[in-house]
Design a protein around this motif. Sequence first.
Motif, mmCIF file in Angstrom:
data_model
loop_
_atom_site.group_PDB
_atom_site.id
_atom_site.type_symbol
_atom_site.label_atom_id
_atom_site.label_comp_id
_atom_site.label_asym_id
_atom_site.label_seq_id
_atom_site.Cartn_x
_atom_site.Cartn_y
_atom_site.Cartn_z
ATOM 1 N N ARG A 70 7.848 -13.161 6.695
ATOM 2 C CA ARG A 70 6.774 -12.214 6.985
ATOM 3 C C ARG A 70 6.745 -11.084 5.969
ATOM 4 O O ARG A 70 5.691 -10.730 5.433
ATOM 5 C CB ARG A 70 6.934 -11.644 8.400
ATOM 6 C CG ARG A 70 5.860 -10.648 8.779
ATOM 7 C CD ARG A 70 6.074 -10.084 10.162
ATOM 8 N NE ARG A 70 7.164 -9.143 10.242
ATOM 9 C CZ ARG A 70 7.107 -7.868 9.856
ATOM 10 N NH1 ARG A 70 6.003 -7.383 9.306
ATOM 11 N NH2 ARG A 70 8.138 -7.060 10.000
ATOM 12 N N LEU A 71 7.913 -10.541 5.680
ATOM 13 C CA LEU A 71 7.989 -9.410 4.756
ATOM 14 C C LEU A 71 7.667 -9.822 3.322
ATOM 15 O O LEU A 71 7.160 -9.019 2.534
ATOM 16 C CB LEU A 71 9.374 -8.777 4.832
ATOM 17 C CG LEU A 71 9.683 -8.035 6.139
ATOM 18 C CD1 LEU A 71 11.177 -7.773 6.272
ATOM 19 C CD2 LEU A 71 8.903 -6.734 6.221
ATOM 20 N N SER A 72 7.965 -11.066 2.972
ATOM 21 C CA SER A 72 7.657 -11.546 1.629
ATOM 22 C C SER A 72 6.165 -11.448 1.344
ATOM 23 O O SER A 72 5.739 -11.003 0.270
ATOM 24 C CB SER A 72 8.129 -12.995 1.463
ATOM 25 O OG SER A 72 9.526 -13.086 1.555
ATOM 26 N N VAL A 73 5.371 -11.866 2.311
ATOM 27 C CA VAL A 73 3.912 -11.797 2.150
ATOM 28 C C VAL A 73 3.423 -10.365 2.340
ATOM 29 O O VAL A 73 2.594 -9.864 1.574
ATOM 30 C CB VAL A 73 3.209 -12.743 3.149
ATOM 31 C CG1 VAL A 73 1.688 -12.640 3.011
ATOM 32 C CG2 VAL A 73 3.662 -14.183 2.923
ATOM 33 N N ASP A 74 3.981 -9.690 3.338
ATOM 34 C CA ASP A 74 3.524 -8.345 3.676
ATOM 35 C C ASP A 74 3.777 -7.363 2.529
ATOM 36 O O ASP A 74 2.919 -6.533 2.205
ATOM 37 C CB ASP A 74 4.248 -7.882 4.945
ATOM 38 C CG ASP A 74 3.607 -6.660 5.578
ATOM 39 O OD1 ASP A 74 2.374 -6.538 5.516
ATOM 40 O OD2 ASP A 74 4.347 -5.821 6.127
#
Length: 498
Positions: free
Chosen positions: A131-135
């Motif tokens: 999630r954080l990779s994209v966010d």
Amino acid sequence: MDLVIKVATPDKQRGACVVVGVFESKKMTDAAKDLDNLSEGYIKSIISQGDMEGKANTALLLHKVPNVLCKRVLLVGLGKEQEFKDSAFINAVQAAFRALQNTGTTDCAFYLTDISVHERDIAWKVTQLARLSVDCSYRFDMLKSKPDEGNNALRKITICIRDRIDMTIGEEALKQGAAIAHGMSLTKDLGNLAPNICTPTYLADKAKELAKTYKFKATILDKKDMEKQGMGALLAVARGSHQPAKLIVLEYQGKGRKEKPIVLVGKGVTFDTGGISLKPAAEMDEMKYDMSGAASVLGTMKAIGEMNLPINVVAIIPATENMPGGSATKPGDVVTSMSGQTIEILNTDAEGRLILCDALTYAERYEPKAVIDIATLTGACVIALGNVATGLMSNDETLSQELLKAGEEAADRVWQLPLWNEYQDLLKSNFADMANIGGRAGGTITAACFLSRFTKKYQWAHLDIAGTAWKSGKEKGSTGRPVPLLTQFLMSQANMSK
């Protein structure tokens, strides 16, 4: 962003960069130790010289580390080992991406999932990392003539795990994390768009696109349809605007027809001037975010569509502008809601509850298992909870506990406020069944009390996201919340009904 998960050790990892952790005591994680052994103590020497002390929110990028196959090694500070909990893990990942911004790094391998996080398993760590990779790589520059210079070149993230036994769990967690992130990106895009672009009609068109992509059933009600339904409260808000109001309905059927759906109702005021009760001019531009509830519902629908979640969900979005004008609703007007209850409008800037109450009545036709409304409803919630937690009020304690648990699991937390009958007296009106405001005291609670009068036929929860849906100031923009919370809740509900 290309997301991959694989079983691999850091000493054999090739590519542009590998990320490993260091605790505040200068203690290296197992992955960092592997690289240090490979480099014959080079990394340890860097740490011992004080260039990396392991403090939280710090990072050190090393180039051409001896014998390491990756071009770069990123050391990320993890803080104190005994305090390394979920928030510390998230902060470490975010620190890594900050350090990688504006570098030439095109791909990166993360070795953070083998670090012990208090009460969190491998699935949680992979989901959060995905999630954080994209966010963290999200940019909104679609309205600029030229994209921002110095955009992150990062295009591929590899999440590395050590145990092949965890691979099946990891692959599913990666899929879920990516789906949540994509839903958040849609929510951010809609929130960040200019209000002359993101109108009620635009939201309706976006809902149709989602329906086509994920095979949802889409129904769009216009003014005549809403008049037939008796939606006097919703239409009262729309009267001052030249933009036509819409009631947007998406139906997702991931389970049998006999399964009762969960209904998500999102406030969709695409711009809120306050109406005749006009807001102050300062920062009024941020009122384009008053449709963040609607945006988060559409983002959640995208996420569950990507995951093919085995659950039935209905999204209902009342969408309108709230504008002043010769035909606009006035303070003192009395309108009749779809439920038949009459409302004295004492303040036209308390418009969100007016459009939501008709949508909540409309939800009855689906005989829902539960209904959750999501709205940037009250400034009082920002005063009470700041920008950290979303406000939660409900007429059902079991539903409240499930949402609280989902918020903790998703790192998208909510805080429960009371919904006691004593607050209902503040909504008394001399001229109608109720007033649309209850005064300054307990403003978040009285707003929920108002909505509760339209939810007596089902289990219901209200999420006030006024403090969590967007950021102000230098980093102004949509946060994508509460898509993680809503998606986690629906995932948990789907698992419970298996």
